[in-house]
Design a protein around this motif. Sequence first.
Motif, mmCIF file in Angstrom:
data_model
loop_
_atom_site.group_PDB
_atom_site.id
_atom_site.type_symbol
_atom_site.label_atom_id
_atom_site.label_comp_id
_atom_site.label_asym_id
_atom_site.label_seq_id
_atom_site.Cartn_x
_atom_site.Cartn_y
_atom_site.Cartn_z
ATOM 1 N N ALA A 1 -30.467 44.844 10.616
ATOM 2 C CA ALA A 1 -31.313 44.564 11.780
ATOM 3 C C ALA A 1 -32.385 43.538 11.424
ATOM 4 N N LEU A 2 -32.959 43.660 10.242
ATOM 5 C CA LEU A 2 -33.954 42.684 9.800
ATOM 6 C C LEU A 2 -33.335 41.295 9.677
ATOM 7 N N LYS A 3 -32.145 41.230 9.119
ATOM 8 C CA LYS A 3 -31.475 39.936 8.979
ATOM 9 C C LYS A 3 -31.165 39.329 10.345
ATOM 10 N N ALA A 4 -30.765 40.163 11.304
ATOM 11 C CA ALA A 4 -30.491 39.668 12.656
ATOM 12 C C ALA A 4 -31.766 39.134 13.298
ATOM 13 N N LEU A 5 -32.876 39.845 13.130
ATOM 14 C CA LEU A 5 -34.147 39.373 13.682
ATOM 15 C C LEU A 5 -34.594 38.081 13.000
ATOM 16 N N LEU A 6 -34.361 37.974 11.715
ATOM 17 C CA LEU A 6 -34.723 36.754 10.995
ATOM 18 C C LEU A 6 -33.896 35.572 11.497
ATOM 19 N N ARG A 7 -32.596 35.789 11.709
ATOM 20 C CA ARG A 7 -31.747 34.713 12.244
ATOM 21 C C ARG A 7 -32.224 34.294 13.634
ATOM 22 N N THR A 8 -32.595 35.255 14.460
ATOM 23 C CA THR A 8 -33.060 34.957 15.814
ATOM 24 C C THR A 8 -34.318 34.107 15.792
ATOM 25 N N VAL A 9 -35.298 34.506 14.975
ATOM 26 C CA VAL A 9 -36.544 33.742 14.933
ATOM 27 C C VAL A 9 -36.319 32.366 14.311
ATOM 28 N N GLN A 10 -35.417 32.258 13.349
ATOM 29 C CA GLN A 10 -35.131 30.955 12.752
ATOM 30 C C GLN A 10 -34.464 30.028 13.770
ATOM 31 N N THR A 11 -33.566 30.579 14.580
ATOM 32 C CA THR A 11 -32.931 29.794 15.637
ATOM 33 C C THR A 11 -33.967 29.317 16.645
ATOM 34 N N GLN A 12 -34.879 30.196 17.019
ATOM 35 C CA GLN A 12 -35.927 29.821 17.964
ATOM 36 C C GLN A 12 -36.854 28.772 17.371
ATOM 37 N N LEU A 13 -37.130 28.860 16.089
ATOM 38 C CA LEU A 13 -37.989 27.871 15.441
ATOM 39 C C LEU A 13 -37.316 26.508 15.363
ATOM 40 N N ASP A 14 -35.985 26.490 15.313
ATOM 41 C CA ASP A 14 -35.257 25.218 15.272
ATOM 42 C C ASP A 14 -35.412 24.460 16.590
ATOM 43 N N ASP A 15 -35.604 25.207 17.684
ATOM 44 C CA ASP A 15 -35.869 24.572 18.973
ATOM 45 C C ASP A 15 -37.317 24.129 19.000
ATOM 46 N N ASP A 16 -37.586 23.099 19.771
ATOM 47 C CA ASP A 16 -38.965 22.642 19.888
ATOM 48 C C ASP A 16 -39.775 23.670 20.664
ATOM 49 N N GLY A 17 -40.973 23.924 20.210
ATOM 50 C CA GLY A 17 -41.885 24.824 20.900
ATOM 51 C C GLY A 17 -43.300 24.325 20.726
ATOM 52 N N ASN A 18 -44.192 24.853 21.532
ATOM 53 C CA ASN A 18 -45.577 24.404 21.397
ATOM 54 C C ASN A 18 -46.178 24.952 20.103
ATOM 55 N N GLU B 1 -48.907 26.640 19.380
ATOM 56 C CA GLU B 1 -49.402 28.021 19.369
ATOM 57 C C GLU B 1 -48.246 29.000 19.214
ATOM 58 N N TRP B 2 -47.163 28.777 19.973
ATOM 59 C CA TRP B 2 -46.009 29.662 19.870
ATOM 60 C C TRP B 2 -45.400 29.559 18.472
ATOM 61 N N ARG B 3 -45.302 28.360 17.944
ATOM 62 C CA ARG B 3 -44.715 28.137 16.620
ATOM 63 C C ARG B 3 -45.492 28.883 15.539
ATOM 64 N N THR B 4 -46.810 28.872 15.637
ATOM 65 C CA THR B 4 -47.639 29.594 14.675
ATOM 66 C C THR B 4 -47.344 31.087 14.723
ATOM 67 N N LYS B 5 -47.233 31.628 15.925
ATOM 68 C CA LYS B 5 -46.904 33.054 16.067
ATOM 69 C C LYS B 5 -45.511 33.347 15.522
ATOM 70 N N ALA B 6 -44.565 32.470 15.786
ATOM 71 C CA ALA B 6 -43.196 32.677 15.307
ATOM 72 C C ALA B 6 -43.133 32.628 13.784
ATOM 73 N N LEU B 7 -43.884 31.725 13.184
ATOM 74 C CA LEU B 7 -43.912 31.646 11.721
ATOM 75 C C LEU B 7 -44.550 32.892 11.113
ATOM 76 N N THR B 8 -45.573 33.409 11.762
ATOM 77 C CA THR B 8 -46.207 34.652 11.299
ATOM 78 C C THR B 8 -45.223 35.811 11.387
ATOM 79 N N TYR B 9 -44.491 35.890 12.501
ATOM 80 C CA TYR B 9 -43.487 36.935 12.676
ATOM 81 C C TYR B 9 -42.377 36.787 11.628
ATOM 82 N N GLN B 10 -41.936 35.553 11.397
ATOM 83 C CA GLN B 10 -40.898 35.301 10.396
ATOM 84 C C GLN B 10 -41.338 35.810 9.021
#
Length: 159
Positions: free
Chosen positions: A109-126, A128-137
């Motif tokens: 489950a952790l690996k699946a969540l990590l893949r999901t956040v990495q995929t989202q980070l590959d997309d362009d985001g603002n 503020e969102w990117r900072t939160k995503a990196l913290t979550y990662q």
Amino acid sequence: MQTYPCPTPWRIAHPNQHNADNQRLHDYYTYNATLQPYLCRCGTWHLTHNLADELPTYLEPTPADVRRLQALDNTAFRDLVDADIKRTGPHQDRIALRAPELRTRWRWALKALLRTVQTQLDDDGNAEWRTKALTYQEAVRIRLDECRALRMHALDQAA
């Protein structure tokens, strides 16, 4: 009390409560930091800003909690793992996740969540969102490290 690998190895490990409390006072007077000492599952004392987030050392998973988590479907289990990462889930569920019977599923489950956040980070985001995503990662990676350490600890204990 049985000790486990430290879930927060980046925190300073104090050998006893007295040393942790001395550090707490030093940090308060020097940096105006309000911290609380707690006994970690690794057997040492750490300091934290939010004591309610830390897993109680005296609790072990109940067989009923482990069975309940084993019966969850994949989506519900992943949601529970997400709540553990965010430290918002109930303590009994967070402790049960670390049970030997659930560690493999927890890791997947952790690996699946990590893949999901990495995929989202590959997309362009603002930004503020990117900072939160990196913290979550980073929080997911910390939990993965904890899961690996628990698995290695179990292997060492079995040998």
